[in-house]
Scaffold this active site. Structure first.
Site, PDB file in Angstrom:
ATOM      1  N   CYS A  24     109.143  37.282  70.278  1.00 49.44           N
ATOM      2  CA  CYS A  24     107.887  37.094  69.777  1.00 49.44           C
ATOM      3  C   CYS A  24     107.384  38.533  69.813  1.00 49.44           C
ATOM      4  O   CYS A  24     107.004  38.857  70.701  1.00 49.44           O
ATOM      5  CB  CYS A  24     106.943  36.268  70.589  1.00 49.44           C
ATOM      6  SG  CYS A  24     105.146  36.343  70.007  1.00 49.44           S
ATOM      7  N   LEU A  51      97.060  28.864  72.205  1.00 42.70           N
ATOM      8  CA  LEU A  51      97.342  30.096  71.336  1.00 42.70           C
ATOM      9  C   LEU A  51      98.883  29.866  70.934  1.00 42.70           C
ATOM     10  O   LEU A  51      99.656  29.319  71.291  1.00 42.70           O
ATOM     11  CB  LEU A  51      97.226  31.363  72.054  1.00 42.70           C
ATOM     12  CG  LEU A  51      95.609  31.588  72.806  1.00 42.70           C
ATOM     13  CD1 LEU A  51      95.376  32.874  73.436  1.00 42.70           C
ATOM     14  CD2 LEU A  51      94.640  31.579  71.429  1.00 42.70           C
ATOM     15  N   SER A  52      98.955  30.821  69.848  1.00 38.89           N
ATOM     16  CA  SER A  52     100.293  30.648  69.175  1.00 38.89           C
ATOM     17  C   SER A  52     101.307  30.958  70.161  1.00 38.89           C
ATOM     18  O   SER A  52     102.546  30.529  70.278  1.00 38.89           O
ATOM     19  CB  SER A  52     100.499  31.428  67.833  1.00 38.89           C
ATOM     20  OG  SER A  52     100.157  32.681  68.126  1.00 38.89           O
ATOM     21  N   GLU A  53     101.230  32.046  71.053  1.00 42.75           N
ATOM     22  CA  GLU A  53     101.962  32.508  72.057  1.00 42.75           C
ATOM     23  C   GLU A  53     101.164  32.848  73.478  1.00 42.75           C
ATOM     24  O   GLU A  53     100.050  33.310  73.174  1.00 42.75           O
ATOM     25  CB  GLU A  53     102.580  33.756  71.452  1.00 42.75           C
ATOM     26  CG  GLU A  53     103.601  33.533  70.338  1.00 42.75           C
ATOM     27  CD  GLU A  53     104.802  32.736  70.523  1.00 42.75           C
ATOM     28  OE1 GLU A  53     105.135  32.505  71.875  1.00 42.75           O
ATOM     29  OE2 GLU A  53     105.227  32.243  69.641  1.00 42.75           O
ATOM     30  N   THR A  54     101.782  32.327  74.508  1.00 44.96           N
ATOM     31  CA  THR A  54     101.352  32.984  75.838  1.00 44.96           C
ATOM     32  C   THR A  54     102.653  33.471  76.497  1.00 44.96           C
ATOM     33  O   THR A  54     103.660  33.321  76.507  1.00 44.96           O
ATOM     34  CB  THR A  54     100.733  31.949  76.620  1.00 44.96           C
ATOM     35  OG1 THR A  54      99.632  31.297  76.101  1.00 44.96           O
ATOM     36  CG2 THR A  54     100.285  32.203  78.064  1.00 44.96           C
TER      37      THR A  54
END
Length: 273
Positions: free
Chosen positions: A71, A44-47
């Protein structure tokens, strides 16, 4: 040891829209390499990774390829998980200790409000390859800690553009926020998209950090502090933006922006260490 990991769609009130983030509330600290591997696995774009502290939670964010200092959507997702999974009572604020300082999230009815630092931009001269890579004429080009901030002439240009990501990767700065005023009959003040091939994300669906610089940019041009913004990716997402702090006359490094969005849990599973 089994570890719960939760996937949340942020900046939306319905599943399969907004920006998905994975959230992992760790029982014990893990290595940077392990967290990076999990982020790559989630793809995903961020974890986001959290650890309970005496005064809140430590919070770090990883893309599939790198750690980032700020983020928004994964912070929104983290706040949602802390309240919905019982890590915090619903009347408690979520306090996050991060590489960008202390961030605080508050529940505001069905919305979650994040208190973030403003990101100020400076005028710059972009290489001609930037317009070529984006495929649109550029009205204004600024630069900030995220990369370039580009204004184009119309909402239609923002929505229709199809950047050449390979060409973007060859630029000295590969990450770009593109924005325009919304159409006159729109409920939104401005729209945007965020392309970040330098971070391993061709297009981020909805980006809180981008609105930290968009808040300052549009405040200077529209001469107001509160906005309703739309990030026009294929998933799309809505962000309430409120510029606060400073002396109200000129930008300062202490200025803050309140970003508000909604969030929905879509997946909960066990991560087997």
């Amino acid at each position: 040891m089994r570890q719960i990991i939760t996937q949340v769609d942020a900046f939306t009130d319905k599943p399969f829209a907004g920006n998905p983030a994975a959230v992992c509330v760790l029982a014990t600290p893990q290595t940077d390499a392990w967290m990076q591997n999990v982020a790559q696995e989630m793809n995903l774009s961020e974890t986001a990774f959290l650890i309970k502290l005496d005064d809140g939670f430590s919070l770090r964010w990883f893309t599939p390829t790198t750690e980032v200092p700020l983020c928004g959507h994964a912070t929104l997702a983290s706040s949602h998980v802390l309240w919905s999974e019982g890590h915090l009572s619903t009347n408690e604020d979520a306090r996050f200790h991060t590489k960008s300082g202390l961030l605080i999230a508050k529940r505001q009815g069905d919305w979650i409000e994040l208190d973030f630092p403003v990101i100020h931009s400076q005028p710059t001269t972009a290489p001609p390859e930037l317009s070529q890579a984006l495929g649109v004429p550029l009205k204004t080009v600024m630069q900030n800690s995220l990369g370039y901030l580009v204004e184009v002439e119309s909402e239609d240009l923002v929505r229709q553009m199809q950047p050449n990501f390979q060409q973007m990767k060859s630029l000295p700065i590969a990450d770009v926020v593109v924005t325009s005023l919304a159409k006159a009959d729109s409920e939104y003040d401005f729209i945007s998209r965020f392309f970040a091939p330098g971070l391993g994300i061709n297009e981020d669906p909805v980006t809180g950090a981008a609105h930290c610089c968009l808040a300052a940019y549009w405040r200077d041009r529209l001469h107001k502090d509160q906005f309703l913004a739309y990030q026009a990716s294929s998933r799309g997402g809505v962000v309430k933006v409120n510029y606060v702090g400073g002396d109200g006359l000129r930008p300062t490094v202490g200025d803050r922006v309140l970003l508000a969005g909604q969030a929905v849990t879509v997946l909960r599973g066990e991560l087997i260490l």
